[in-house]
Design an enzyme around this catalytic site. Structure first.
Site, PDB file in Angstrom:
ATOM      1  N   ALA A 183      -0.466 -11.312   0.955  1.00  0.00           N
ATOM      2  CA  ALA A 183       0.104 -10.377  -0.011  1.00  0.00           C
ATOM      3  C   ALA A 183       0.128  -8.958   0.541  1.00  0.00           C
ATOM      4  O   ALA A 183      -0.733  -8.569   1.343  1.00  0.00           O
ATOM      5  CB  ALA A 183      -0.696 -10.414  -1.307  1.00  0.00           C
TER       6      ALA A 183
ATOM      7  N   GLY B 167      -2.027 -15.444   1.467  1.00  0.00           N
ATOM      8  CA  GLY B 167      -0.744 -15.999   1.052  1.00  0.00           C
ATOM      9  C   GLY B 167       0.087 -16.530   2.197  1.00  0.00           C
ATOM     10  O   GLY B 167       0.916 -17.428   2.012  1.00  0.00           O
TER      11      GLY B 167
ATOM     12  N   GLU C 206      -1.146 -19.910   2.648  1.00  0.00           N
ATOM     13  CA  GLU C 206      -0.708 -20.703   1.495  1.00  0.00           C
ATOM     14  C   GLU C 206       0.762 -21.103   1.600  1.00  0.00           C
ATOM     15  O   GLU C 206       1.138 -22.189   1.167  1.00  0.00           O
ATOM     16  CB  GLU C 206      -0.975 -19.924   0.204  1.00  0.00           C
TER      17      GLU C 206
ATOM     18  N   GLU D 181      -9.323 -14.191   0.326  1.00  0.00           N
ATOM     19  CA  GLU D 181      -9.099 -13.464  -0.927  1.00  0.00           C
ATOM     20  C   GLU D 181     -10.376 -13.009  -1.620  1.00  0.00           C
ATOM     21  O   GLU D 181     -10.424 -11.932  -2.222  1.00  0.00           O
ATOM     22  CB  GLU D 181      -8.260 -14.321  -1.891  1.00  0.00           C
TER      23      GLU D 181
END
Length: 266
Positions: free
Chosen positions: A72, A117, A120, A140
């Site tokens: 992110a 992310g 992910e 995270e």
């Protein structure tokens, strides 16, 4: 090869006859950090590719030399109010679910950093090809949040609950050799060859029946987490969806005539 841009930060290349689509993360100045705009573009590209009957495989790649995606965009997030974060959440989720819900096989080509992310997005693919420069992780909890792009659900499905817990709770980074050993990635290749090898794998996949590929992926995904009898029912439903298709007829005929099939795709 044709190219189409989705916003500023996502590029789609169609290879050969268009059966292999390469979705390129293309925000090099930020090491492909996923901003709101970039997330919206990833989702838009996935929606178009998922609805295109000519696409048989999608390969997720990066234009940055040292990173697949660093997760992110925390610089953008730092400017958000709580209300901004609430509004942005469905946009961010749309990028990850866009990749995850593609109806065709997906291959991630990972090099350098694939963190948060970024990892992910790779986990949302069916197969992960990584080169020896890859560094993966879900850090995270070290910045006060949790993996929110599917990490808490997708990682244990790959490596088991206890290993996923260790990786998520420690927020540690995993280098390529250990990542292959733990099953975080499926294929480990020499440095700089992740994209080439992923595209080669995609070409092999794309040579097969498009009807069969979509049905096989559906059976694999829907059967996850079910007990065996229920999973076999999912498989049977998928089999019935292809058993009377034009692809099945062509595949059997081509086998008997000792030639390559010309898939009708229906």
């Amino acid at each position: 090869m044709s190219e189409e841009r989705f916003g500023e930060f996502v590029l789609v290349r169609r290879h050969g006859q268009g059966h292999v689509a390469e979705l390129v993360l293309d925000r090099p100045k930020a090491m492909n950090a996923v901003s709101t705009e970039m997330a919206r573009s990833v989702a838009g590209a996935c929606a178009e590719l998922g609805g295109d009957p000519e696409v048989r495989v999608v390969v997720l790649t990066s234009s940055h030399e040292r990173a697949f995606c660093v997760g992110a965009d925390l610089k953008e997030r730092n400017s958000f109010s709580d209300a901004d974060l609430v509004r942005q959440r469905p946009v961010a989720r749309g990028a990850y679910t866009g990749v995850l819900e593609l109806p065709v096989p997906t291959v991630a080509a990972v090099h350098g950093f694939a963190l948060g992310g970024g990892f992910e997005l790779a986990l949302s693919c069916d197969v992960i090809v990584a080169d020896r420069t890859a560094v993966l992780g879900l850090p995270e909890v070290s910045v006060g949040v949790i993996p929110g792009g599917g990490g808490t659900q997708l990682l244990p499905r790959r490596v088991g609950a206890a290993r996923a817990a260790e990786l998520i709770f420690t927020a540690r980074r995993v280098e390529a050799a250990e990542a292959r050993e733990l099953g975080l990635v499926d294929e480990l290749v020499e440095a700089g060859r992740d994209r080439e090898e992923a595209l080669a794998m995609a070409a092999r996949i794309a040579a097969n029946s498009p009807v069969g590929l979509r049905a096989a992926k559906r059976a694999l995904r829907l059967g996850q987490g079910l007990d065996l009898p229920a999973g076999l029912e999912v498989e049977d439903a998928a089999w019935r969806s292809v058993a009377f298709s034009g692809d099945r007829a062509e595949g059997v005929a081509a086998f008997n005539e000792k030639r390559k099939p010309n898939w009708p795709g229906r």
